[in-house]
Write a protein that holds these residues in place. Structure first.
Motif, PDB file in Angstrom:
ATOM      1  N   ASN A 145      52.193   8.739  43.539  1.00 11.35           N
ATOM      2  CA  ASN A 145      53.066   9.369  44.526  1.00 11.35           C
ATOM      3  C   ASN A 145      52.178   9.927  45.650  1.00 11.35           C
ATOM      4  OD1 ASN A 145      55.507   8.883  43.195  1.00 11.35           O
ATOM      5  ND2 ASN A 145      55.263  10.705  41.914  1.00 11.35           N
ATOM      6  N   PHE A 146      52.516   9.597  46.901  1.00 16.11           N
ATOM      7  CA  PHE A 146      51.728  10.005  48.067  1.00 16.11           C
ATOM      8  C   PHE A 146      52.473  11.100  48.820  1.00 16.11           C
ATOM      9  CE2 PHE A 146      50.591   5.611  47.142  1.00 16.11           C
ATOM     10  CZ  PHE A 146      49.213   5.666  47.122  1.00 16.11           C
ATOM     11  N   TYR A 147      51.703  12.124  49.226  1.00 15.39           N
ATOM     12  CA  TYR A 147      52.292  13.282  49.921  1.00 15.39           C
ATOM     13  C   TYR A 147      51.472  13.582  51.191  1.00 15.39           C
ATOM     14  CZ  TYR A 147      54.787  14.274  45.567  1.00 15.39           C
ATOM     15  OH  TYR A 147      55.596  14.199  44.458  1.00 15.39           O
ATOM     16  N   VAL A 148      52.172  14.102  52.215  1.00 15.54           N
ATOM     17  CA  VAL A 148      51.539  14.619  53.435  1.00 15.54           C
ATOM     18  C   VAL A 148      52.031  16.046  53.610  1.00 15.54           C
ATOM     19  CG1 VAL A 148      51.253  14.390  55.919  1.00 15.54           C
ATOM     20  CG2 VAL A 148      51.420  12.338  54.493  1.00 15.54           C
ATOM     21  N   ASP A 149      51.097  16.999  53.559  1.00 11.49           N
ATOM     22  CA  ASP A 149      51.433  18.426  53.692  1.00 11.49           C
ATOM     23  C   ASP A 149      52.509  18.832  52.692  1.00 11.49           C
ATOM     24  OD1 ASP A 149      49.600  18.634  55.776  1.00 11.49           O
ATOM     25  OD2 ASP A 149      51.105  18.219  57.315  1.00 11.49           O
ATOM     26  N   GLY A 150      52.423  18.281  51.462  1.00 15.09           N
ATOM     27  CA  GLY A 150      53.369  18.638  50.404  1.00 15.09           C
ATOM     28  C   GLY A 150      54.674  17.885  50.449  1.00 15.09           C
ATOM     29  N   SER A 151      54.889  17.087  51.476  1.00 15.47           N
ATOM     30  CA  SER A 151      56.142  16.323  51.584  1.00 15.47           C
ATOM     31  C   SER A 151      55.928  14.919  51.036  1.00 15.47           C
ATOM     32  CB  SER A 151      56.609  16.250  53.042  1.00 15.47           C
ATOM     33  OG  SER A 151      56.871  17.536  53.549  1.00 15.47           O
ATOM     34  N   PHE A 152      56.833  14.483  50.133  1.00 16.17           N
ATOM     35  CA  PHE A 152      56.723  13.173  49.523  1.00 16.17           C
ATOM     36  C   PHE A 152      56.884  12.087  50.586  1.00 16.17           C
ATOM     37  CE2 PHE A 152      58.914   9.486  47.671  1.00 16.17           C
ATOM     38  CZ  PHE A 152      57.963   9.083  46.727  1.00 16.17           C
ATOM     39  N   LEU A 153      55.980  11.074  50.506  1.00 20.64           N
ATOM     40  CA  LEU A 153      56.048   9.977  51.475  1.00 20.64           C
ATOM     41  C   LEU A 153      56.528   8.697  50.799  1.00 20.64           C
ATOM     42  CD1 LEU A 153      55.459   9.258  54.445  1.00 20.64           C
ATOM     43  CD2 LEU A 153      53.211   8.484  53.704  1.00 20.64           C
ATOM     44  N   LEU A 154      55.879   8.261  49.731  1.00 16.51           N
ATOM     45  CA  LEU A 154      56.303   7.049  49.024  1.00 16.51           C
ATOM     46  C   LEU A 154      55.646   7.002  47.657  1.00 16.51           C
ATOM     47  CD1 LEU A 154      53.772   4.811  49.121  1.00 16.51           C
ATOM     48  CD2 LEU A 154      54.483   4.666  51.504  1.00 16.51           C
ATOM     49  N   PHE A 195      41.829  -0.318  40.660  1.00 14.10           N
ATOM     50  CA  PHE A 195      42.939  -0.643  41.552  1.00 14.10           C
ATOM     51  C   PHE A 195      42.699   0.005  42.931  1.00 14.10           C
ATOM     52  CE2 PHE A 195      43.994   2.902  38.753  1.00 14.10           C
ATOM     53  CZ  PHE A 195      44.160   3.920  39.673  1.00 14.10           C
ATOM     54  N   GLN A 196      43.468  -0.512  43.903  1.00 12.70           N
ATOM     55  CA  GLN A 196      43.477   0.046  45.265  1.00 12.70           C
ATOM     56  C   GLN A 196      44.912   0.045  45.745  1.00 12.70           C
ATOM     57  OE1 GLN A 196      40.611  -1.208  48.377  1.00 12.70           O
ATOM     58  NE2 GLN A 196      42.406  -1.682  49.658  1.00 12.70           N
ATOM     59  N   ARG A 197      45.316   1.187  46.246  1.00  9.24           N
ATOM     60  CA  ARG A 197      46.651   1.298  46.806  1.00  9.24           C
ATOM     61  C   ARG A 197      46.576   1.940  48.196  1.00  9.24           C
ATOM     62  NH1 ARG A 197      47.612  -2.079  44.074  1.00  9.24           N
ATOM     63  NH2 ARG A 197      49.283  -2.402  42.529  1.00  9.24           N
ATOM     64  N   GLU A 198      47.477   1.532  49.045  1.00  9.27           N
ATOM     65  CA  GLU A 198      47.440   1.981  50.443  1.00  9.27           C
ATOM     66  C   GLU A 198      48.821   2.445  50.863  1.00  9.27           C
ATOM     67  OE1 GLU A 198      46.938  -0.215  54.781  1.00  9.27           O
ATOM     68  OE2 GLU A 198      45.547  -0.767  53.164  1.00  9.27           O
ATOM     69  N   PHE A 199      48.846   3.523  51.681  1.00  8.81           N
ATOM     70  CA  PHE A 199      50.103   3.925  52.315  1.00  8.81           C
ATOM     71  C   PHE A 199      49.824   4.325  53.756  1.00  8.81           C
ATOM     72  CE2 PHE A 199      48.425   7.901  50.733  1.00  8.81           C
ATOM     73  CZ  PHE A 199      48.793   8.855  51.656  1.00  8.81           C
ATOM     74  N   VAL A 200      50.817   4.183  54.605  1.00  9.36           N
ATOM     75  CA  VAL A 200      50.680   4.408  56.047  1.00  9.36           C
ATOM     76  C   VAL A 200      51.713   5.433  56.499  1.00  9.36           C
ATOM     77  CG1 VAL A 200      50.757   3.367  58.343  1.00  9.36           C
ATOM     78  CG2 VAL A 200      49.820   2.069  56.413  1.00  9.36           C
ATOM     79  N   PHE A 253      46.423  15.300  52.877  1.00 11.56           N
ATOM     80  CA  PHE A 253      46.947  14.075  52.260  1.00 11.56           C
ATOM     81  C   PHE A 253      46.601  14.133  50.767  1.00 11.56           C
ATOM     82  CE2 PHE A 253      46.103  13.348  56.674  1.00 11.56           C
ATOM     83  CZ  PHE A 253      47.190  12.610  57.110  1.00 11.56           C
ATOM     84  N   LEU A 254      47.614  13.870  49.908  1.00  9.27           N
ATOM     85  CA  LEU A 254      47.477  14.090  48.468  1.00  9.27           C
ATOM     86  C   LEU A 254      48.023  12.896  47.689  1.00  9.27           C
ATOM     87  CD1 LEU A 254      46.988  15.923  45.943  1.00  9.27           C
ATOM     88  CD2 LEU A 254      49.304  16.854  46.346  1.00  9.27           C
ATOM     89  N   VAL A 255      47.291  12.537  46.621  1.00  8.11           N
ATOM     90  CA  VAL A 255      47.756  11.504  45.686  1.00  8.11           C
ATOM     91  C   VAL A 255      47.983  12.170  44.324  1.00  8.11           C
ATOM     92  CG1 VAL A 255      47.218   9.343  44.513  1.00  8.11           C
ATOM     93  CG2 VAL A 255      46.508   9.677  46.892  1.00  8.11           C
ATOM     94  N   LYS A 256      49.210  11.969  43.792  1.00  4.02           N
ATOM     95  CA  LYS A 256      49.542  12.422  42.443  1.00  4.02           C
ATOM     96  C   LYS A 256      49.822  11.211  41.568  1.00  4.02           C
ATOM     97  CE  LYS A 256      51.549  16.886  43.779  1.00  4.02           C
ATOM     98  NZ  LYS A 256      52.685  17.830  43.551  1.00  4.02           N
ATOM     99  N   MET A 257      49.454  11.296  40.278  1.00  3.68           N
ATOM    100  CA  MET A 257      49.663  10.191  39.345  1.00  3.68           C
ATOM    101  C   MET A 257      50.291  10.696  38.043  1.00  3.68           C
ATOM    102  SD  MET A 257      46.171   7.893  39.717  1.00  3.68           S
ATOM    103  CE  MET A 257      46.891   6.596  38.724  1.00  3.68           C
TER     104      MET A 257
END
Length: 381
Positions: A318-327, A336-341, A352-356
């Motif tokens: 789960n990708f977040y920007v300033d605590g707001s969920f992005l995708l 692995f490699q994952r990308e979000f824009v 910018f934060l990655v949660k798993m």
């Protein structure tokens, strides 16, 4: 002398006028100088009916000495002329030294002349100084001329100095000259002109290559310029410590090696952790990084890479920007490699934060994630 007009320049230089001036000054030193000397000799040494009638009151002084033996002659003559007439006066002194052997000759002449004339109450004054040396052997000649002339009157003032060295014979001559000129017309520029195949400035050191002008080009070993405005330039090799270019238009560019500052095109930041972190079915913060996004950012790309020690349960991101969920995203392999824009970035500093979490895991079940890297880059417009 040919001076080509230089294209693509905003400098208001009349190259045609410069060429005309150099040609006129060269003629003034050559033929006109010889004419002035011959006229001065005639006025000072001969009874000239027209000249004597013009001035009315004329006095002449002469001294001469000459010796000849076996077709070899050495002579000296000095002539002084002073004359006054209606509204005019002239004073002149001429010295001539000459030695000859058969047809070979060496001569040195010095002429000083001052004149003044008054017409309708308006006075014009002129002064002239000429030094000319000549040597001729077997139809080959070498000359040196130096001349100064000044005038002042109702039409204005003028002052000119010229020096010339020339050699030749049978119609082929080579010369080098320089001229100082202050014209009577105040709209015309004062000039220092030099005429030579090679024009050199030097400090006299054998270890220093001087400034040289040759074949229409200026050569210099080292040139320090505080500020330069260059219309066209061709550079073989350049070392530029600091350059600021406001605008550049390049039609065709070939670059072997290009080095840009880290934020010259993109603004980037990265965070990396090597150690392992256990992740279960509970969502866990695994990596974060901050980035100051510029106002001209088009988008922000985030790339997350890592690996897990097993794939018993599906890794979910789960990708977040300033605590707001992005995708959200998932993977079925490791590493692995994952990308979000982030397509709508706002200027400022963002986190910018990655949660798993391990999908399908139960209590105390999951895997260890390691080699975690999160790289973010703001793409500028």
């Amino acid at each position: 002398m040919k001076l080509n007009n230089q294209p693509n320049t905003d400098t208001a230089v009349d190259y045609e006028a410069v060429g005309e001036f150099v040609n006129d000054a060269s003629e003034w030193l050559n033929y006109n100088t010889r004419e002035e000397i011959e006229r001065g000799l005639d006025n000072a040494t001969k009874d000239m009916a027209d000249f004597d009638q013009q001035y009315g009151n004329v006095q002449r002084l002469r001294r001469e000495a000459a010796v000849t033996a076996n077709d070899i002659t050495a002579s000296y003559q000095e002539a002084i002329l002073v004359a006054v007439g209606p509204g005019s006066a002239i004073a002149q002194r001429i010295e001539a030294l000459e030695v000859t052997i058969d047809e070979d000759i060496a001569q040195a002449v010095d002429l000083l002349t001052t004149e003044i004339n008054e017409v309708d109450g308006r006075v014009t004054a002129n002064a002239n100084a000429i030094t000319a040396v000549t040597a001729t052997v077997d139809d080959l000649s070498a000359e040196g001329n130096f001349r100064m002339e000044v005038s002042a009157g109702p039409s204005g003032y003028s002052s000119r100095i010229g020096a010339q060295a020339r050699v030749g014979g049978a119609g082929a001559w080579r010369s080098a000259s320089w001229f100082l000129d202050v014209p009577s017309n105040e709209l015309d520029p004062t000039r220092f002109a030099a005429l030579a195949d090679q024009f050199v400035f030097t400090d006299g050191s054998d270890n220093f290559r001087p400034v040289v002008i040759q074949n229409g080009a200026l050569y210099a070993d080292q040139l320090y310029v505080d500020w330069a405005k260059i219309t066209n330039v061709s550079i073989g090799t350049a070392q530029i410590a600091d350059a600021s270019i406001t605008s550049a238009k390049i039609a065709n560019l070939s670059v072997d090696t290009l080095k840009l500052a880290g934020d010259a095109i993109n603004v980037t930041n990265s965070a990396y952790t090597a150690g392992g972190l256990f992740v279960s079915f509970v969502q866990t913060d695994v990596q974060s990084v901050t980035l100051t996004v510029p106002s001209d950012a088009l988008f922000v790309r985030c790339i997350f890479t890592a690996q897990t020690d097993n794939l018993n349960f599906v890794p979910v991101f789960n990708f977040y920007v300033d605590g707001s969920f992005l995708l959200s995203d998932k993977t079925e392999r490791s590493p692995f490699q994952r990308e979000f824009v982030w397509m709508t970035p706002t200027p400022g500093t963002h986190t910018f934060l990655v949660k798993m979490y391990a999908q399908g895991a139960g209590a105390n079940q999951g895997w260890t994630v390691s080699q975690r890297r999160l790289h973010v880059a703001a793409q500028r417009r």
